[in-house]
Write a protein that holds these residues in place. Structure first.
Motif, PDB file in Angstrom:
ATOM      1  N   UNK A 253      23.719  -4.589  15.967  1.00 35.75           N
ATOM      2  CA  UNK A 253      23.235  -5.005  14.647  1.00 35.75           C
ATOM      3  C   UNK A 253      21.782  -5.483  14.735  1.00 35.75           C
ATOM      4  N   UNK A 254      21.474  -6.231  15.779  1.00 36.53           N
ATOM      5  CA  UNK A 254      20.105  -6.728  15.965  1.00 36.53           C
ATOM      6  C   UNK A 254      19.134  -5.572  16.178  1.00 36.53           C
ATOM      7  N   UNK A 255      19.549  -4.558  16.932  1.00 37.01           N
ATOM      8  CA  UNK A 255      18.697  -3.387  17.149  1.00 37.01           C
ATOM      9  C   UNK A 255      18.447  -2.651  15.838  1.00 37.01           C
ATOM     10  N   UNK A 256      19.520  -2.476  15.053  1.00 36.19           N
ATOM     11  CA  UNK A 256      19.385  -1.798  13.755  1.00 36.19           C
ATOM     12  C   UNK A 256      18.461  -2.589  12.842  1.00 36.19           C
ATOM     13  N   UNK A 257      18.660  -3.914  12.822  1.00 35.04           N
ATOM     14  CA  UNK A 257      17.844  -4.787  11.973  1.00 35.04           C
ATOM     15  C   UNK A 257      16.373  -4.724  12.385  1.00 35.04           C
ATOM     16  N   UNK A 258      16.121  -4.774  13.693  1.00 37.71           N
ATOM     17  CA  UNK A 258      14.736  -4.725  14.190  1.00 37.71           C
ATOM     18  C   UNK A 258      14.082  -3.385  13.875  1.00 37.71           C
ATOM     19  N   UNK A 259      14.889  -2.304  14.009  1.00 38.40           N
ATOM     20  CA  UNK A 259      14.359  -0.969  13.691  1.00 38.40           C
ATOM     21  C   UNK A 259      13.960  -0.888  12.217  1.00 38.40           C
ATOM     22  N   UNK A 260      14.835  -1.376  11.339  1.00 37.67           N
ATOM     23  CA  UNK A 260      14.540  -1.352   9.907  1.00 37.67           C
ATOM     24  C   UNK A 260      13.349  -2.248   9.576  1.00 37.67           C
ATOM     25  N   UNK A 261      13.254  -3.398  10.273  1.00 41.98           N
ATOM     26  CA  UNK A 261      12.156  -4.315  10.029  1.00 41.98           C
ATOM     27  C   UNK A 261      10.829  -3.684  10.448  1.00 41.98           C
ATOM     28  N   UNK A 262      10.828  -3.045  11.628  1.00 45.51           N
ATOM     29  CA  UNK A 262       9.612  -2.384  12.103  1.00 45.51           C
ATOM     30  C   UNK A 262       9.196  -1.270  11.154  1.00 45.51           C
ATOM     31  N   UNK A 263      10.191  -0.466  10.726  1.00 43.53           N
ATOM     32  CA  UNK A 263       9.914   0.630   9.793  1.00 43.53           C
ATOM     33  C   UNK A 263       9.383   0.093   8.474  1.00 43.53           C
ATOM     34  N   UNK A 264      10.014  -0.993   7.982  1.00 39.84           N
ATOM     35  CA  UNK A 264       9.591  -1.582   6.708  1.00 39.84           C
ATOM     36  C   UNK A 264       8.178  -2.131   6.796  1.00 39.84           C
ATOM     37  N   UNK A 265       7.853  -2.804   7.921  1.00 42.54           N
ATOM     38  CA  UNK A 265       6.503  -3.360   8.095  1.00 42.54           C
ATOM     39  C   UNK A 265       5.460  -2.249   8.138  1.00 42.54           C
ATOM     40  N   UNK A 266       5.802  -1.148   8.827  1.00 42.86           N
ATOM     41  CA  UNK A 266       4.872  -0.027   8.912  1.00 42.86           C
ATOM     42  C   UNK A 266       4.625   0.563   7.524  1.00 42.86           C
ATOM     43  N   UNK A 267       5.713   0.750   6.767  1.00 39.89           N
ATOM     44  CA  UNK A 267       5.577   1.295   5.415  1.00 39.89           C
ATOM     45  C   UNK A 267       4.792   0.351   4.513  1.00 39.89           C
ATOM     46  N   UNK A 268       5.057  -0.950   4.644  1.00 42.45           N
ATOM     47  CA  UNK A 268       4.328  -1.935   3.847  1.00 42.45           C
ATOM     48  C   UNK A 268       2.837  -1.875   4.155  1.00 42.45           C
ATOM     49  N   UNK A 269       2.535  -1.680   5.441  1.00 43.98           N
ATOM     50  CA  UNK A 269       1.140  -1.577   5.848  1.00 43.98           C
ATOM     51  C   UNK A 269       0.468  -0.378   5.181  1.00 43.98           C
ATOM     52  N   UNK A 270       1.196   0.754   5.162  1.00 43.63           N
ATOM     53  CA  UNK A 270       0.648   1.951   4.517  1.00 43.63           C
ATOM     54  C   UNK A 270       0.489   1.735   3.019  1.00 43.63           C
ATOM     55  N   UNK A 271       1.516   1.138   2.396  1.00 44.13           N
ATOM     56  CA  UNK A 271       1.439   0.889   0.953  1.00 44.13           C
ATOM     57  C   UNK A 271       0.254  -0.028   0.621  1.00 44.13           C
ATOM     58  N   UNK A 272       0.027  -1.038   1.471  1.00 43.15           N
ATOM     59  CA  UNK A 272      -1.094  -1.956   1.247  1.00 43.15           C
ATOM     60  C   UNK A 272      -2.426  -1.211   1.345  1.00 43.15           C
ATOM     61  N   UNK A 273      -2.523  -0.317   2.328  1.00 46.16           N
ATOM     62  CA  UNK A 273      -3.756   0.476   2.473  1.00 46.16           C
ATOM     63  C   UNK A 273      -3.967   1.376   1.258  1.00 46.16           C
ATOM     64  N   UNK A 274      -2.880   1.952   0.771  1.00 43.26           N
ATOM     65  CA  UNK A 274      -2.995   2.841  -0.379  1.00 43.26           C
ATOM     66  C   UNK A 274      -3.437   2.097  -1.635  1.00 43.26           C
ATOM     67  N   UNK A 275      -3.099   0.816  -1.720  1.00 41.98           N
ATOM     68  CA  UNK A 275      -3.424   0.046  -2.916  1.00 41.98           C
ATOM     69  C   UNK A 275      -4.677  -0.804  -2.743  1.00 41.98           C
ATOM     70  N   UNK A 276      -5.308  -0.720  -1.579  1.00 44.62           N
ATOM     71  CA  UNK A 276      -6.509  -1.507  -1.310  1.00 44.62           C
ATOM     72  C   UNK A 276      -7.728  -0.786  -1.877  1.00 44.62           C
ATOM     73  N   UNK A 277      -8.377  -1.350  -2.915  1.00 40.45           N
ATOM     74  CA  UNK A 277      -9.520  -0.663  -3.541  1.00 40.45           C
ATOM     75  C   UNK A 277     -10.720  -0.518  -2.606  1.00 40.45           C
ATOM     76  N   UNK A 278     -10.764  -1.277  -1.502  1.00 38.42           N
ATOM     77  CA  UNK A 278     -11.899  -1.188  -0.565  1.00 38.42           C
ATOM     78  C   UNK A 278     -11.640  -0.164   0.542  1.00 38.42           C
ATOM     79  N   UNK A 279     -10.465   0.431   0.551  1.00 39.03           N
ATOM     80  CA  UNK A 279     -10.114   1.400   1.597  1.00 39.03           C
ATOM     81  C   UNK A 279     -10.900   2.696   1.393  1.00 39.03           C
ATOM     82  N   UNK A 280     -11.812   3.001   2.308  1.00 39.23           N
ATOM     83  CA  UNK A 280     -12.654   4.196   2.186  1.00 39.23           C
ATOM     84  C   UNK A 280     -11.912   5.469   2.596  1.00 39.23           C
TER      85      UNK A 280
END
Length: 575
Positions: A253-280
Motif C-alpha cells: 500500500x505504501x509503494x502504491x501510495x508513493x507511486x501515485x504521490x510521485x506521479x501526482x507531483x510530477x503532473x502538478x509540476x507540469x500543470x503549474x508550468x502550463x499555467x505560468x504566464x512567465x513560462x517561455x
C-alpha cells in the motif's frame, strides 16, 4: 511466499485492492484455510468447555454476574463448515461484554488536570489502527466512578455511529457509552485473534444494528454473534500469519501510495508550468504533455486537472497561435459599446452607472497582443437573478413555463429532465427573469455555485429562481467563449474569493459585474472554440481508458480471489 499468495499480491493495483485483499485474508483465516491444522492441538471443543467451567467459578466467587442463557446455535444458522478441531462459539458465552457509560452532564466532569483519567471516545480511534493510544479529553475521578474503567490491553468495539470497529486499548481509561468492552474468560481465546475476528464479523454486526438515524448495536444481539473458534495453538499461528500478510499488504500500500504521490507531483509540476504566464517554453510544454498525456494520466483527478489546465491556457492565449491579421479585441469591444448605446436609446435596456476603468494593477496577468480586459457588465445587456414565486413548490405545475433551478444548470449544458414548471400567470409577473435562447446561466449560491451553461438555440422560454443568474450578452457570437471563461479556474477562483454572507454561499450581482474577462480577437475566439472540443474529447477518452483499466484490474483481482476461495479442500495460503 508461495505461488497462491504471490498471485494474489500481483493482482493488486490500488489501495482499495489492498483493503479487499486484507478482507479476503481475514475471511480465509476465519474459515480455517490460512494455516495448516495440527491434529495434536487440543480441540476448540475442550477449550469452550474450559471457558464454561471458568465462568461458573467466577460467578461463584462473585467476580462476574450470572448471565441469562443465550440460545444455542441452530444447525440452520451455521454460516459455513469448519475444519476438524474447530467449533462455533457464541460471543456472549466466551467473553464478558459490558457497555461503556457516560456521566451526565459530561461537561461537568471534563478536566484539564494531570490527575484526570483518560476519557476514551469514538473520535479517539483511527480506522486501520489496532490500538487506541491517546485521548483528546480527560474526566475527573468522580466522573470515572459513573463510567466503566478499563486497563490497557482491554478489547473494545464501537457500538454506535461507525459500529463494529474493534480496537485494543494502549492506555488505561474510561470508555464512553458508544463502546462495548470484551473480557476474555480465563485467556482461552487469544486477544489478538478475537480482535481480528470481531473486525471480520462486520456483516453480522450490520445485520444486528438497529435505529433509523444513528444506528447502534443492541448488546443482547451482540452477545449472540457467532465466531469460529480454532484450537488455542492454531489461534497463535493464525495471528502470526495474518500479521505477516498484513505487513506485506501495508508495504505494498505504501509503494502504491508513493507511486501515485510521485506521479501526482510530477503532473502538478507540469500543470503549474502550463499555467505560468512567465513560462517561455509554454508551447513546447503543452506539445510534450499532449503527446504523453496517456502515460502521465493515472487517475480521474489527473484528468480533471488537465481539463482545468486546458481551460486556463485558452484564457491566456496559449492554446492556439495568434494571427497579427486578426481584428483586435479592442475593435470588438467598441462595436459592443455602440450596440449598447443603441439599446439604451431604444429603451431596451437601462443606462447603468459606468464602472471605473481597469487599472494595470487590477489586471490578473499580461495578455497577448490584440487581447483586452473587460468588465463583465460592459458586454451584457442583462445581468440579474430570479426569485421563487410566492407559495414556493406549492405553485409548481405539471406543465407550463419551464422554471429553471440550480440543479438544471451544468457546465456541459442545460438539463431539463427534472425541470419544474410555473403557470403563464406567474411567469408574466416575473418578466424580469425571463430566460431566452443564447443566455448564459450561472449558479450563484449553494454547493453548485459557479456551475454554468449556455441556453441552447432550440430553447423557447423559461424563468429562473434566485439561485441562478442570467447573463445576456450584447454580442451573442461570443457566448461560447464567455461561457468558457466562466467555468475556467481563473473565474471559478474569483467566485470563491467574493462569495458573500456569513456562510459564504452567495455571489452578489454587484461583484459579478466587476469580474474581469480576458477577450481575444473574434477570429482567435473561434480558433480556441474549434480546438477546445478536440482536447476535451481527448480528456474524455483518457478518463474512459482509466476507468476501463481500473475495471479490468478489479475484475482480475475478483477473479483471482474467487478462484482462491473455490479451492475448498486446499490450504490456500500456507507458508
Amino acid at each position: 511466499m508461495n505461488q497462491q499468495i504471490k498471485k494474489l499480491f500481483e493482482a493488486v493495483r490500488s489501495e482499495e485492492d489492498i483493503n479487499q485483499l486484507k478482507n479476503f485474508i481475514l475471511d480465509q483465516a476465519m474459515r480455517g484455510r490460512l494455516v495448516p491444522q495440527d491434529p495434536n492441538d487440543e480441540s476448540a471443543g475442550v477449550l469452550l468447555q474450559k471457558i464454561e467451567e471458568g465462568k461458573e467459578l467466577l460467578v461463584k466467587k462473585g467476580k462476574i454476574k450470572k448471565q441469562k442463557t443465550i440460545p444455542e446455535i441452530e444447525e440452520s444458522e451455521v454460516p459455513y463448515d469448519l475444519p476438524n478441531g474447530w467449533e462455533w462459539g457464541i460471543l456472549g458465552n466466551i467473553t464478558e461484554i459490558r457497555r461503556g457509560a457516560s456521566p451526565r452532564p459530561i461537561k461537568n466532569f471534563i478536566t484539564d488536570s494531570d490527575e484526570g483519567i483518560n476519557w476514551i471516545k469514538i473520535g479517539d480511534s483511527v480506522v486501520g489502527n489496532k490500538y487506541i493510544t491517546s485521548t483528546k479529553e480527560k474526566i475527573t475521578v468522580e466522573g470515572a466512578k459513573k463510567s466503566v474503567y478499563l486497563n490497557a490491553g482491554s478489547l473494545i468495539m464501537s457500538n454506535s455511529m461507525s459500529f463494529g470497529k474493534a480496537y485494543i486499548l494502549g492506555i488505561d481509561g474510561c470508555i464512553h457509552d458508544g463502546w462495548l468492552s470484551f473480557t476474555i474468560i480465563d485467556n482461552h481465546i487469544f486477544d489478538e485473534l478475537l480482535l481480528l475476528f470481531l473486525n471480520g464479523s462486520f456483516k453480522q454486526f450490520e445485520e444486528k444494528a438497529v435505529g433509523t438515524g444513528v444506528r447502534n448495536l443492541n448488546i443482547d444481539r451482540v452477545k449472540r454473534t457467532f465466531l469460529p473458534i480454532p484450537p488455542l495453538n492454531e489461534q497463535k499461528r493464525i495471528v502470526m500469519k495474518i500479521e505477516e500478510l498484513f505487513s506485506l499488504c501495508d508495504e505494498l500500500k505504501e509503494k502504491i501510495r508513493n507511486h501515485h504521490l510521485t506521479s501526482s507531483k510530477f503532473n502538478q509540476s507540469i500543470f503549474s508550468r502550463l499555467q505560468d504566464p512567465t513560462n517561455t517554453l509554454m508551447k513546447e510544454d503543452l506539445q510534450f504533455f499532449i503527446e504523453h498525456m496517456g502515460d502521465l494520466m493515472q487517475s480521474k483527478e489527473d484528468v480533471d486537472l488537465l481539463r482545468k489546465s486546458i481551460l486556463s491556457l485558452g484564457l491566456r492565449g496559449k492554446l492556439v497561435p495568434q494571427d497579427p491579421n486578426d481584428e483586435p479585441a479592442s475593435v470588438l469591444l467598441e462595436k459592443i459599446a455602440l450596440k449598447r448605446e443603441v439599446l439604451i436609446k431604444e429603451k431596451k435596456i437601462k443606462k447603468e452607472k459606468i464602472l471605473s476603468s481597469i487599472t494595470e494593477a487590477e489586471q490578473p496577468y499580461k495578455l497577448p497582443k490584440g487581447w483586452e480586459w473587460v468588465r463583465l457588465s460592459n458586454i451584457v445587456s442583462k445581468l440579474g437573478s430570479g426569485s421563487t414565486p410566492k407559495g414556493g413548490r406549492e405553485v409548481y405545475s405539471e406543465a407550463g413555463i419551464k422554471f429553471i433551478r440550480s440543479q438544471n444548470v451544468w457546465n456541459n449544458g442545460l438539463l431539463l429532465e427534472n425541470v419544474a414548471y410555473i403557470s403563464e400567470e406567474i411567469h408574466s409577473r416575473m418578466k424580469g427573469s425571463t430566460v431566452e435562447k443564447s443566455d448564459i446561466l450561472l449558479n450563484i449560491t449553494g454547493a453548485s455555485i459557479g456551475r454554468s451553461c449556455v441556453v441552447p438555440e432550440s430553447f423557447d422560454t423559461g424563468n429562473v429562481n434566485q439561485h441562478v443568474a442570467i447573463i445576456r450578452l450584447i454580442d451573442k457570437t461570443i457566448k461560447e467563449y464567455i461561457h468558457l471563461s466562466l467555468i475556467s479556474p481563473y473565474v471559478q477562483e474569483m467566485i470563491r474569493d467574493v462569495e458573500v454572507g456569513i456562510s459564504r454561499e452567495g455571489l452578489s450581482m454587484t461583484k459579478l459585474k466587476q469580474f474581469l474577462i480576458p477577450i481575444p480577437p473574434l477570429n482567435e475566439q473561434r480558433r480556441i472554440m474549434e480546438r477546445l472540443p478536440h482536447l476535451m474529447n481527448l480528456c474524455d477518452e483518457l478518463e474512459r481508458k482509466i476507468k476501463s483499466i481500473n475495471e479490468q484490474q478489479n475484475h482480475l483481482l475478483q477473479s483471482v480471489l474467487h478462484q482462491a476461495s473455490q479451492q475448498q479442500d486446499q490450504k490456500l495460503l500456507e507458508a
